[in-house]
Design an enzyme around this catalytic site. Sequence first.
Site, PDB file in Angstrom:
ATOM      1  CB  CYS A  42      -0.876  -0.016   1.247  1.00  0.00           C
ATOM      2  SG  CYS A  42      -1.854   1.478   1.466  1.00  0.00           S
TER       3      CYS A  42
ATOM      4  CB  CYS B  21      -3.146   3.659  -5.557  1.00  0.00           C
ATOM      5  SG  CYS B  21      -4.455   2.794  -4.633  1.00  0.00           S
TER       6      CYS B  21
HETATM    7  N1  DGL Z   1      -3.999   0.423  -1.957  1.00  0.00           N
HETATM    8  C1  DGL Z   1      -3.665   1.604  -1.302  1.00  0.00           C
HETATM    9  C2  DGL Z   1      -2.431   2.271  -1.906  1.00  0.00           C
HETATM   10  O1  DGL Z   1      -1.602   1.636  -2.511  1.00  0.00           O
HETATM   11  C3  DGL Z   1      -4.687   2.645  -0.933  1.00  0.00           C
HETATM   12  C4  DGL Z   1      -6.136   2.513  -1.078  1.00  0.00           C
HETATM   13  C5  DGL Z   1      -6.906   3.266   0.013  1.00  0.00           C
HETATM   14  O2  DGL Z   1      -7.094   2.638   1.047  1.00  0.00           O
HETATM   15  O3  DGL Z   1      -7.240   4.439  -0.178  1.00  0.00           O
HETATM   16  O4  DGL Z   1      -2.235   3.447  -1.737  1.00  0.00           O
END
Ligand code: DGL
Length: 283
Positions: free
Chosen positions: A84, A198
């Site tokens: 993330c 993301c």
């Molecule tokens: N998957 C997450 C990232 O790489 C973020 C998604 C979220 O929870 O807003 O930033």
Amino acid sequence: MTADRVAKGEAAAPRVLVFDSGVGGLTVYSELRKARPDAQFVYVADDAGFPYGGMDAETLLARVVDLMAGLIGRFSPDVVVIACNTASTLVLPALRSRFALPFVGTVPAIKPAAEKTASGEITILATPGTVARDYTHDLIRKFADSSHVHLVGSTRLAGFAERELAGQPIGDPELRDELMPVFVERDGARTDMVVLACTHYPLLLERFRRLAPWPVTWIDPAPAIARRMVHLIGEASGGPAQPAAQALFTSGRRPPAALERALMQRGLVVDARENLLSDVTAV
Ligand code: DGL
């Protein structure tokens, strides 16, 4: 490898904890599993905290550190992959100073974009949290000084990816509205590199490609993250591939059937018995 696991004869298969706010980390997990099919993976989605993208930094930092304390205590991983960007660009120093095990982060792939751009126009597509981070701005200063970097913080795309995987696809007009700010034309030069900063976004990549007004290179850091994990835990041992990995959701809710199927296609079986938040006080 912890001593008790060695004593139980589990020495050959390293345990890898993969963590995200939701299903975005699956795009990283797929590459990790390809690189080490013999490893024991545990995938944890903090769906009770989703989305991280708009959460204030202090709350997010405390939440992830507390959750990680419970998860490390419960699963004794050899390595943790924070799949993330929103979390990694904020919490990695705190995690590394608090816990004595390696953490692999996922951060915007600005360096490869700057090396590959021909037009000099790069877009970083991320959550509002990642776009605002000092960490992201430092990467731009360090690696993309001679390019024009356009930051796009999307409030909706991660949720779209969640819905898509849960069997509720988003219509083209809604997706197009969210995607169009990525494409910039300045003095005849067009965006040619888009950093998918993301982990949810590669889940929508086929749709992005179809809706793009001109072709661009989409940069997904997942293969580089898998290489980093292999660097830390070593190449595949030659042992048998693990039949399935565990997937846990902090809400304790059973995911919709379509999502469960999508997880199974990726070799993940939902474990709805674990109450991951029970050990965690501050979340
Ligand atoms: N998957 C997450 C990232 O790489 C973020 C998604 C979220 O929870 O807003 O930033």
